[in-house]
Design a protein around this motif. Structure first.
Motif, PDB file in Angstrom:
ATOM      1  N   SER A  73       0.860  -1.193   0.000  1.00  0.00           N
ATOM      2  CA  SER A  73       0.000   0.000   0.000  1.00  0.00           C
ATOM      3  C   SER A  73       0.892   1.237   0.000  1.00  0.00           C
ATOM      4  O   SER A  73       2.021   1.209   0.493  1.00  0.00           O
ATOM      5  CB  SER A  73      -0.905   0.028   1.241  1.00  0.00           C
ATOM      6  N   VAL A  74       0.364   2.334  -0.571  1.00  0.00           N
ATOM      7  CA  VAL A  74       1.098   3.607  -0.569  1.00  0.00           C
ATOM      8  C   VAL A  74       1.351   4.029   0.872  1.00  0.00           C
ATOM      9  O   VAL A  74       0.445   4.021   1.713  1.00  0.00           O
ATOM     10  CB  VAL A  74       0.305   4.700  -1.318  1.00  0.00           C
ATOM     11  N   GLY A  75       2.600   4.373   1.146  1.00  0.00           N
ATOM     12  CA  GLY A  75       2.973   4.778   2.506  1.00  0.00           C
ATOM     13  C   GLY A  75       3.726   3.698   3.260  1.00  0.00           C
ATOM     14  O   GLY A  75       4.363   3.999   4.276  1.00  0.00           O
ATOM     15  N   ASP A  76       3.669   2.454   2.772  1.00  0.00           N
ATOM     16  CA  ASP A  76       4.408   1.373   3.443  1.00  0.00           C
ATOM     17  C   ASP A  76       5.915   1.628   3.341  1.00  0.00           C
ATOM     18  O   ASP A  76       6.414   2.108   2.316  1.00  0.00           O
ATOM     19  CB  ASP A  76       4.107   0.020   2.779  1.00  0.00           C
ATOM     20  N   VAL A  77       6.633   1.351   4.417  1.00  0.00           N
ATOM     21  CA  VAL A  77       8.093   1.438   4.415  1.00  0.00           C
ATOM     22  C   VAL A  77       8.629   0.007   4.376  1.00  0.00           C
ATOM     23  O   VAL A  77       8.320  -0.809   5.261  1.00  0.00           O
ATOM     24  CB  VAL A  77       8.612   2.179   5.652  1.00  0.00           C
ATOM     25  N   VAL A  78       9.422  -0.323   3.348  1.00  0.00           N
ATOM     26  CA  VAL A  78       9.890  -1.700   3.152  1.00  0.00           C
ATOM     27  C   VAL A  78      11.405  -1.716   2.980  1.00  0.00           C
ATOM     28  O   VAL A  78      12.016  -0.710   2.592  1.00  0.00           O
ATOM     29  CB  VAL A  78       9.219  -2.338   1.915  1.00  0.00           C
ATOM     30  N   ASP A  79      11.995  -2.844   3.296  1.00  0.00           N
ATOM     31  CA  ASP A  79      13.431  -3.049   3.047  1.00  0.00           C
ATOM     32  C   ASP A  79      13.601  -3.583   1.634  1.00  0.00           C
ATOM     33  O   ASP A  79      12.914  -4.538   1.227  1.00  0.00           O
ATOM     34  CB  ASP A  79      14.008  -4.043   4.049  1.00  0.00           C
TER      35      ASP A  79
END
Length: 516
Positions: free
Chosen positions: A470-476
């Protein structure tokens, strides 16, 4: 009598007390009366009803008496003005009241160095002249006459007639809150009202003239019976100023003035005594702007029209001065302008495609693409009208008078910042900024995004990206490719999952090898 009144009757009064004086009352006695009146009593109202002409004449006579050994007061026995003059002069020296020159024969005049002569306002001029002539023939006067001073000539000059419209010179002998009183060297006492000193309502007579000043005047009205003359300094100033205004129009001289009022369809100010009207269209303000913003402001203008005839008026233009300055500034700009040169300028206006910046008399445009390294929809996201920007010239079109400006700085380029900090193989945290059918874009640094292809989101097949991200997710993510020419970055979440699986398998295989 006044003192007795306050001691016996004042305390019984039920209303306020008004005190007035006969218009020709003795000003010395009037001053003594004022001294016996209780001070700071709100129930006492004093009206200074002594005529200005009377006041001035008595004051002048008193000053003359102080410097004389003998005073001759000429006038009728029953003339109030003359009697008051006699009373005033008697306080300072031996004074004689005579009606005509024949009475001089019966006077036993003592030796005297200085003899003063004054007369009531209604005393005919020929009677005063006769007294002067007789005195001039008197042996006592002749013996003491100052050789350097022609007494007869001075008297002759004092009876000089003045006429309406005539230009005269006067010496200021007194200044009060409403007028200036001047000595014309004649039998007339001159008065210059505030309106005839200046047309500036904010000033007082003392702001314009001081005692002792010699000033040029125009006679407005003469009252021989009262011995007074109404005068105007403003009319003299207007004429002199008008001539300078005409010259300024011919030469195109830039003038300065303070805006005094806002009138119908324009503003007005006064310069060199001449009223100047500036139409709204020539004020230099945009159409429909409030003219009040110019009130009390100093402005520069030129004269474009001067009225002829009796009304000395002029029309000016602020806009013409502004346009001339702009043309001068443009000429100076083009003399030194070159690509790459930097300027500091203010944002004048914004459009959907860029910002116009004033470089000092000439405008340049910063295209919307040059305002930010990031993609923006409108210039207002970065700058506002009135902001000061450091810009540089990107391109010049001298024939069209067009200037293209740059605002973005190379050191602020997000791509350069990214290259200096990251390389292929680095693991970073990224924020999902948009989702498409083929993957998701994630921001690595401000202004730089990488693409996570749908095949690189998970270690199994993903049918719909929105099911996972989703837009806004912070992922590695792991940086798997950097295309510097196209400025494209490929990143992968799956690569990190595969690495984790390989590490787990290595850990499981390690004990078996040890056992062998």
């Amino acid at each position: 009598e006044l003192k007795d009144f306050f001691e016996k009757n004042y305390k019984n009064l039920q209303k306020k007390l008004a005190i007035v004086a006969q218009t020709t009352y003795n000003i010395v006695v009037w001053g003594e009366c004022l001294n016996v009146i209780p001070k700071d009593d709100p129930n006492i109202v004093i009206y200074d009803t002594i005529c200005n002409a009377t006041d001035a004449r008595q004051s002048d006579a008193a000053e003359l008496a102080k410097n004389s050994d003998i005073m001759l007061v000429v006038g009728g026995r029953h003339s109030s003005n003359t009697v008051k003059l006699f009373e005033v002069c008697s306080r300072y020296c031996k004074t004689y009241h005579i009606e005509n020159s024949d009475e001089l024969r019966s006077l036993k005049l003592p030796n005297a160095t200085n003899i003063g002569i004054t007369a009531g306002a209604s005393t005919p001029a020929y009677i005063i002249k006769e007294v002067q002539t007789k005195m001039a023939e008197n042996e006592i006067l002749a013996a003491n006459q100052n050789e350097e001073f022609d007494f007869a000539q001075a008297i002759d000059e004092s009876f000089k007639k003045i006429h309406t419209g005539e230009k005269v010179k006067g010496i200021v002998i007194a200044v009060n809150n409403t007028e200036a009183i001047v000595d014309l060297g004649t039998k007339h006492t001159g008065y210059v009202a505030l309106d005839d000193l200046t047309d500036d309502p904010s000033k007082k007579p003392s702001d314009i003239v001081s005692v002792g000043d010699e000033i040029d005047l125009v006679v407005i009205k003469v009252n021989d019976a009262e011995g007074t003359a109404a005068l105007s300094k403003r009319k003299v100033d207007e004429q002199a100023g008008y001539e300078k205004i005409v010259e300024a129009q011919k030469e195109g001289t830039v003038l300065e003035g303070v805006v005094q009022s806002v009138v119908n369809k324009g503003i007005t100010l006064t310069v060199m005594g001449v009223r100047v009207f500036i139409p709204a269209s020539l004020t230099g303000l945009p159409r429909g702007a409030e003219l009040d913003q110019l009130l009390k402001k100093k402005v520069e203008f030129i004269i474009i029209e001067v009225s002829e005839g009796g009304r000395k008026r002029a029309v000016g233009s602020i806009k013409a001065v502004q346009n001339a300055k702009k043309e001068e500034a443009k000429a100076r700009f083009w003399e030194t302008a070159e690509v790459g040169k930097t300027y500091s300028g203010k944002v004048k206006s914004l459009t959907s495609f860029g910002a116009f910046v004033d470089l000092g008399g000439i405008d340049g445009m910063v295209h919307i693409s040059e305002l930010s390294w990031k993609r923006i929809k409108h210039p207002s996201e970065v700058v506002n009208v009135g902001d000061t920007l450091e810009v540089y010239i990107k391109d010049l079109d001298r024939e069209a008078n067009r200037i293209s400006l740059g605002f973005k700085k190379a050191e602020d380029n997000p791509w350069e910042i990214f290259k200096s900090q990251y390389q292929v193989g680095d693991v970073v945290k990224a924020t999902i900024v948009s989702i498409t059918s083929f993957g998701a874009f994630a921001q690595i640094v401000d202004g730089v995004d990488g693409l996570i292809h749908i095949s690189q989101i998970a270690d199994q097949k993903v049918e719909n990206v929105k099911d996972v991200l989703s837009v806004g997710d912070v992922v590695d993510v792991k940086i798997t490719d950097i295309d510097e020419e196209s400025k494209r970055i490929s990143i992968s979440m799956r690569a990190l999952l595969e690495n984790s699986d390989e590490e787990a398998e290595e850990e499981e295989e390690a004990p078996a090898e040890d056992a062998e």
